[in-house]
Design an enzyme around this catalytic site. Structure first.
Site, PDB file in Angstrom:
ATOM      1  N   TYR A 252      24.504 -28.929  75.230  1.00 23.48           N
ATOM      2  CA  TYR A 252      23.892 -30.152  75.745  1.00 23.48           C
ATOM      3  C   TYR A 252      22.779 -30.599  74.789  1.00 23.48           C
ATOM      4  CZ  TYR A 252      26.258 -28.912  80.134  1.00 23.48           C
ATOM      5  OH  TYR A 252      27.187 -28.569  81.084  1.00 23.48           O
TER       6      TYR A 252
ATOM      7  N   PHE B 281      30.979 -32.001  88.058  1.00 26.82           N
ATOM      8  CA  PHE B 281      31.301 -33.346  88.542  1.00 26.82           C
ATOM      9  C   PHE B 281      31.486 -33.328  90.067  1.00 26.82           C
ATOM     10  CE2 PHE B 281      34.171 -37.318  88.233  1.00 26.82           C
ATOM     11  CZ  PHE B 281      33.066 -38.148  88.197  1.00 26.82           C
ATOM     12  N   PRO B 282      30.499 -32.781  90.794  1.00 31.08           N
ATOM     13  CA  PRO B 282      30.668 -32.618  92.250  1.00 31.08           C
ATOM     14  C   PRO B 282      30.525 -33.895  93.054  1.00 31.08           C
ATOM     15  CG  PRO B 282      28.477 -31.940  91.592  1.00 31.08           C
ATOM     16  CD  PRO B 282      29.223 -32.249  90.322  1.00 31.08           C
ATOM     17  N   LEU B 283      29.985 -34.956  92.448  1.00 36.23           N
ATOM     18  CA  LEU B 283      29.665 -36.143  93.234  1.00 36.23           C
ATOM     19  C   LEU B 283      30.799 -37.147  93.381  1.00 36.23           C
ATOM     20  CD1 LEU B 283      25.962 -36.835  92.263  1.00 36.23           C
ATOM     21  CD2 LEU B 283      26.876 -36.392  94.539  1.00 36.23           C
TER      22      LEU B 283
END
Length: 281
Positions: free
Chosen positions: A64, A209-211
């Site tokens: 990142y 990417f849980p949302l």
């Protein structure tokens, strides 16, 4: 599929007690997860607000930035709060924005580990995760320096990312695995069998990417349930994940303190079994 009311904490590796609603720091970087974050002071405030709001599990990675994200976390949060668990990852080259190239070369992995220790300014990495299997290099070779780092006390626990059951079992021949981080959310459940496997094995499952709140056909149902709970659709998506299985650790990311606080409130939402089943159809 689980519909039980689950604890809001999870013991990673059996001894690191984590609040299941954590924070993913990936968005605190430049465009395409590359380079320095545009507003470093704001990014530091977001991290500090996360910890102040009860987050004690933060997910980052060498890739990142690369590297910028780990140094940002150290700058924002040191001295680290007692019980704060920081998870990082290694095994990706980053030639440019939105470009991700697996690199499982043992020397590179060792460099990633040593670099993460320095950037995070810790003696031991709580959870080090292999970002991807490199198809060009046997995973036994890739994980050899990881196993050595565990023996040396430089890594406490090891996890994997974007793997199937066979790959988990393959990796476990080299080093114990305590977590799996795969793409999973209300609208994308391609790794359902892996999630079930981690439940059986007592491993943590960390959806990235849980949302994502589901396909269009779910929109009306989600909206109705959200209104019933006076919640947002994103909060309902997170609440569904918390109810889905007791080993799920959530790491929603944001560069906004307002959105951060909204996400954290999802822990207060208890979906009924009926609501859970409606969303799971």
């Amino acid at each position: 599929m689980s519909t039980q009311t689950n604890s809001l904490t999870y013991d990673l590796g059996g001894d690191l007690t984590i609040n299941r609603l954590g924070y993913g720091a990936m968005q605190l970087t430049g465009f395409g997860v590359f380079g320095e974050v545009a507003d470093r002071e704001n990014a530091k405030k977001v991290l500090q607000a996360a910890v102040a709001g009860g987050v004690n599990f933060i997910d980052t990675a060498e890739a990142y930035g690369p590297k910028y994200n780990e140094t940002l976390i150290a700058e924002a949060l040191q001295p680290y709060a007692s019980g704060l668990v920081i998870a990082t990852k290694g095994g990706f080259n980053r030639p440019g924005p939105n470009k991700w190239v697996p690199n499982g070369d043992p020397k590179y992995i060792q460099e990633n580990i040593e670099g993460s220790l320095q950037r995070l300014n810790v003696d031991t990495i709580d959870l080090w995760q292999l970002h991807r299997f490199d198809p060009k290099i046997p995973v036994e070779e890739t994980l050899a320096p990881v196993a050595e780092a565990v023996k040396a006390g430089k890594i406490k626990y090891v996890g994997l990312s974007e793997v199937d059951v066979k790959q988990i079992e393959q990796a476990e021949k080299v080093v114990p695995i305590v977590s799996v981080q795969n793409l999973y959310n209300l609208g994308n459940r391609q790794w359902e069998s892996v999630l079930d496997y981690t439940v059986e094995r007592g491993m943590a499952f960390i959806p990235w990417f849980p949302l994502a709140s589901g396909p269009d056909k779910l929109k009306d149902k989600i909206q109705q349930i959200a209104e019933a709970h006076q919640a947002t659709t994103a909060q309902i998506a997170l609440a569904w994940l918390l109810k889905r299985a007791p080993n799920i650790l959530l790491i929603p990311g944001t560069s906004s303190i307002e959105h951060l606080q909204e996400n954290l409130k999802a822990a207060d939402i208890e979906l009924s079994d009926e609501e859970f089943e409606q969303l799971s159809m």
